[in-house]
Scaffold this motif. Structure first.
Motif, PDB file in Angstrom:
ATOM      1  N   LEU A 192     -40.136  28.902 -15.169  1.00  0.00           N
ATOM      2  CA  LEU A 192     -39.332  29.297 -16.326  1.00  0.00           C
ATOM      3  C   LEU A 192     -37.877  29.481 -15.920  1.00  0.00           C
ATOM      4  O   LEU A 192     -36.961  29.015 -16.610  1.00  0.00           O
ATOM      5  CB  LEU A 192     -39.876  30.584 -16.947  1.00  0.00           C
ATOM      6  N   LEU A 193     -37.646  30.142 -14.802  1.00  0.00           N
ATOM      7  CA  LEU A 193     -36.284  30.336 -14.323  1.00  0.00           C
ATOM      8  C   LEU A 193     -35.610  28.988 -14.084  1.00  0.00           C
ATOM      9  O   LEU A 193     -34.456  28.788 -14.464  1.00  0.00           O
ATOM     10  CB  LEU A 193     -36.276  31.178 -13.051  1.00  0.00           C
ATOM     11  N   ALA A 194     -36.335  28.045 -13.512  1.00  0.00           N
ATOM     12  CA  ALA A 194     -35.777  26.717 -13.238  1.00  0.00           C
ATOM     13  C   ALA A 194     -35.371  26.016 -14.530  1.00  0.00           C
ATOM     14  O   ALA A 194     -34.286  25.427 -14.613  1.00  0.00           O
ATOM     15  CB  ALA A 194     -36.798  25.875 -12.477  1.00  0.00           C
ATOM     16  N   GLU A 195     -36.233  26.079 -15.539  1.00  0.00           N
ATOM     17  CA  GLU A 195     -35.919  25.444 -16.822  1.00  0.00           C
ATOM     18  C   GLU A 195     -34.677  26.044 -17.449  1.00  0.00           C
ATOM     19  O   GLU A 195     -33.801  25.338 -17.932  1.00  0.00           O
ATOM     20  CB  GLU A 195     -37.106  25.597 -17.779  1.00  0.00           C
ATOM     21  N   ARG A 196     -34.611  27.359 -17.427  1.00  0.00           N
ATOM     22  CA  ARG A 196     -33.457  28.037 -18.026  1.00  0.00           C
ATOM     23  C   ARG A 196     -32.185  27.834 -17.215  1.00  0.00           C
ATOM     24  O   ARG A 196     -31.098  27.723 -17.779  1.00  0.00           O
ATOM     25  CB  ARG A 196     -33.761  29.514 -18.220  1.00  0.00           C
ATOM     26  N   LEU A 197     -32.313  27.755 -15.918  1.00  0.00           N
ATOM     27  CA  LEU A 197     -31.147  27.498 -15.083  1.00  0.00           C
ATOM     28  C   LEU A 197     -30.591  26.100 -15.346  1.00  0.00           C
ATOM     29  O   LEU A 197     -29.375  25.917 -15.438  1.00  0.00           O
ATOM     30  CB  LEU A 197     -31.513  27.666 -13.612  1.00  0.00           C
ATOM     31  N   LEU A 198     -31.471  25.131 -15.495  1.00  0.00           N
ATOM     32  CA  LEU A 198     -31.043  23.767 -15.815  1.00  0.00           C
ATOM     33  C   LEU A 198     -30.292  23.740 -17.145  1.00  0.00           C
ATOM     34  O   LEU A 198     -29.212  23.146 -17.251  1.00  0.00           O
ATOM     35  CB  LEU A 198     -32.246  22.831 -15.871  1.00  0.00           C
ATOM     36  N   ILE A 199     -30.831  24.408 -18.157  1.00  0.00           N
ATOM     37  CA  ILE A 199     -30.164  24.471 -19.467  1.00  0.00           C
ATOM     38  C   ILE A 199     -28.805  25.138 -19.338  1.00  0.00           C
ATOM     39  O   ILE A 199     -27.802  24.636 -19.861  1.00  0.00           O
ATOM     40  CB  ILE A 199     -31.050  25.223 -20.481  1.00  0.00           C
ATOM     41  N   ALA A 200     -28.754  26.257 -18.630  1.00  0.00           N
ATOM     42  CA  ALA A 200     -27.494  26.993 -18.471  1.00  0.00           C
ATOM     43  C   ALA A 200     -26.460  26.168 -17.727  1.00  0.00           C
ATOM     44  O   ALA A 200     -25.280  26.157 -18.092  1.00  0.00           O
ATOM     45  CB  ALA A 200     -27.755  28.309 -17.740  1.00  0.00           C
ATOM     46  N   ARG A 201     -26.899  25.476 -16.682  1.00  0.00           N
ATOM     47  CA  ARG A 201     -25.966  24.646 -15.907  1.00  0.00           C
ATOM     48  C   ARG A 201     -25.384  23.547 -16.777  1.00  0.00           C
ATOM     49  O   ARG A 201     -24.167  23.301 -16.765  1.00  0.00           O
ATOM     50  CB  ARG A 201     -26.668  24.041 -14.696  1.00  0.00           C
ATOM     51  N   ARG A 202     -26.232  22.892 -17.547  1.00  0.00           N
ATOM     52  CA  ARG A 202     -25.756  21.806 -18.416  1.00  0.00           C
ATOM     53  C   ARG A 202     -24.831  22.326 -19.503  1.00  0.00           C
ATOM     54  O   ARG A 202     -23.827  21.700 -19.816  1.00  0.00           O
ATOM     55  CB  ARG A 202     -26.937  21.059 -19.012  1.00  0.00           C
ATOM     56  N   ARG A 203     -25.167  23.470 -20.087  1.00  0.00           N
ATOM     57  CA  ARG A 203     -24.290  24.067 -21.119  1.00  0.00           C
ATOM     58  C   ARG A 203     -22.920  24.415 -20.537  1.00  0.00           C
ATOM     59  O   ARG A 203     -21.913  24.351 -21.226  1.00  0.00           O
ATOM     60  CB  ARG A 203     -24.932  25.315 -21.704  1.00  0.00           C
ATOM     61  N   GLY A 215     -21.535  22.747 -18.276  1.00  0.00           N
ATOM     62  CA  GLY A 215     -20.868  21.499 -17.891  1.00  0.00           C
ATOM     63  C   GLY A 215     -20.687  21.361 -16.388  1.00  0.00           C
ATOM     64  O   GLY A 215     -19.719  20.748 -15.941  1.00  0.00           O
ATOM     65  N   LEU A 216     -21.625  21.904 -15.621  1.00  0.00           N
ATOM     66  CA  LEU A 216     -21.500  21.904 -14.169  1.00  0.00           C
ATOM     67  C   LEU A 216     -22.539  20.982 -13.528  1.00  0.00           C
ATOM     68  O   LEU A 216     -23.638  20.818 -14.049  1.00  0.00           O
ATOM     69  CB  LEU A 216     -21.695  23.315 -13.621  1.00  0.00           C
ATOM     70  N   SER A 217     -22.178  20.419 -12.396  1.00  0.00           N
ATOM     71  CA  SER A 217     -23.116  19.627 -11.610  1.00  0.00           C
ATOM     72  C   SER A 217     -23.908  20.566 -10.700  1.00  0.00           C
ATOM     73  O   SER A 217     -23.519  21.716 -10.475  1.00  0.00           O
ATOM     74  CB  SER A 217     -22.373  18.611 -10.746  1.00  0.00           C
ATOM     75  N   GLN A 218     -25.010  20.071 -10.158  1.00  0.00           N
ATOM     76  CA  GLN A 218     -25.770  20.857  -9.199  1.00  0.00           C
ATOM     77  C   GLN A 218     -24.909  21.194  -7.988  1.00  0.00           C
ATOM     78  O   GLN A 218     -24.958  22.316  -7.479  1.00  0.00           O
ATOM     79  CB  GLN A 218     -27.018  20.099  -8.753  1.00  0.00           C
ATOM     80  N   THR A 219     -24.126  20.241  -7.548  1.00  0.00           N
ATOM     81  CA  THR A 219     -23.252  20.460  -6.393  1.00  0.00           C
ATOM     82  C   THR A 219     -22.262  21.578  -6.667  1.00  0.00           C
ATOM     83  O   THR A 219     -22.036  22.447  -5.819  1.00  0.00           O
ATOM     84  CB  THR A 219     -22.511  19.163  -6.027  1.00  0.00           C
ATOM     85  N   SER A 220     -21.685  21.574  -7.860  1.00  0.00           N
ATOM     86  CA  SER A 220     -20.704  22.593  -8.220  1.00  0.00           C
ATOM     87  C   SER A 220     -21.339  23.980  -8.275  1.00  0.00           C
ATOM     88  O   SER A 220     -20.778  24.955  -7.755  1.00  0.00           O
ATOM     89  CB  SER A 220     -20.075  22.249  -9.575  1.00  0.00           C
ATOM     90  N   VAL A 221     -22.510  24.079  -8.876  1.00  0.00           N
ATOM     91  CA  VAL A 221     -23.184  25.376  -8.953  1.00  0.00           C
ATOM     92  C   VAL A 221     -23.536  25.866  -7.553  1.00  0.00           C
ATOM     93  O   VAL A 221     -23.308  27.025  -7.212  1.00  0.00           O
ATOM     94  CB  VAL A 221     -24.442  25.311  -9.844  1.00  0.00           C
ATOM     95  N   ALA A 222     -24.090  24.984  -6.740  1.00  0.00           N
ATOM     96  CA  ALA A 222     -24.465  25.368  -5.378  1.00  0.00           C
ATOM     97  C   ALA A 222     -23.249  25.878  -4.611  1.00  0.00           C
ATOM     98  O   ALA A 222     -23.307  26.922  -3.950  1.00  0.00           O
ATOM     99  CB  ALA A 222     -25.104  24.187  -4.660  1.00  0.00           C
ATOM    100  N   VAL A 224     -22.049  32.212 -12.097  1.00  0.00           N
ATOM    101  CA  VAL A 224     -21.566  30.832 -12.121  1.00  0.00           C
ATOM    102  C   VAL A 224     -21.885  30.155 -13.447  1.00  0.00           C
ATOM    103  O   VAL A 224     -21.046  29.458 -14.019  1.00  0.00           O
ATOM    104  CB  VAL A 224     -22.157  30.014 -10.946  1.00  0.00           C
ATOM    105  N   CYS A 225     -23.087  30.371 -13.951  1.00  0.00           N
ATOM    106  CA  CYS A 225     -23.523  29.690 -15.179  1.00  0.00           C
ATOM    107  C   CYS A 225     -23.244  30.499 -16.443  1.00  0.00           C
ATOM    108  O   CYS A 225     -23.534  30.048 -17.550  1.00  0.00           O
ATOM    109  CB  CYS A 225     -25.011  29.372 -15.094  1.00  0.00           C
ATOM    110  N   ASN A 226     -22.674  31.685 -16.268  1.00  0.00           N
ATOM    111  CA  ASN A 226     -22.285  32.543 -17.381  1.00  0.00           C
ATOM    112  C   ASN A 226     -23.475  32.898 -18.277  1.00  0.00           C
ATOM    113  O   ASN A 226     -23.427  32.738 -19.501  1.00  0.00           O
ATOM    114  CB  ASN A 226     -21.159  31.896 -18.197  1.00  0.00           C
ATOM    115  N   VAL A 227     -24.560  33.340 -17.649  1.00  0.00           N
ATOM    116  CA  VAL A 227     -25.747  33.777 -18.379  1.00  0.00           C
ATOM    117  C   VAL A 227     -26.210  35.118 -17.821  1.00  0.00           C
ATOM    118  O   VAL A 227     -25.822  35.516 -16.721  1.00  0.00           O
ATOM    119  CB  VAL A 227     -26.911  32.758 -18.284  1.00  0.00           C
ATOM    120  N   SER A 228     -27.062  35.786 -18.569  1.00  0.00           N
ATOM    121  CA  SER A 228     -27.595  37.064 -18.103  1.00  0.00           C
ATOM    122  C   SER A 228     -28.832  36.834 -17.243  1.00  0.00           C
ATOM    123  O   SER A 228     -29.538  35.832 -17.383  1.00  0.00           O
ATOM    124  CB  SER A 228     -27.957  37.944 -19.301  1.00  0.00           C
TER     125      SER A 228
END
Length: 82
Positions: free
Chosen positions: A13-24, A26-33, A65-69
């Motif tokens: 669940l965390l992975a799914e939500r992290l993917l959504i948050a990252r895309r919202r 506008g960040l790449s995986q590299t940028s988030v990492a 980084v992803c601006n989520v709680s």
């Protein structure tokens, strides 16, 4: 001496939500990492739900980084609210 505190959460669940948050965000995986001070391979494992858990500090940095709680990523709330 630093004490590591790990979370026992639903990593899929965390992975799914992290993917959504990252895309919202506008960040790449590299940028988030990079922004969360993680190795890209570690971040990929987290986002694929293959990580066995994570440190609280890592969760905090990913939220920043992803601006989520943390409640949103952990599945404690349906929608993101900071």
């Amino acid at each position: 001496m630093e004490v590591a505190v790990f979370l026992d959460v639903n990593m899929v669940l965390l992975a799914e939500r992290l993917l959504i948050a990252r895309r919202r965000a506008g960040l790449s995986q590299t940028s988030v990492a990079w922004r969360a001070d993680l190795d890209l391979s570690n971040y990929n494992e987290i986002e694929k739900g293959k990580s066995g858990g994570m440190r609280i500090e890592t969760l905090y940095r990913l939220c920043q980084v992803c601006n989520v709680s943390a409640d949103y990523l952990l599945g404690l709330e349906a929608e993101n609210a900071i």
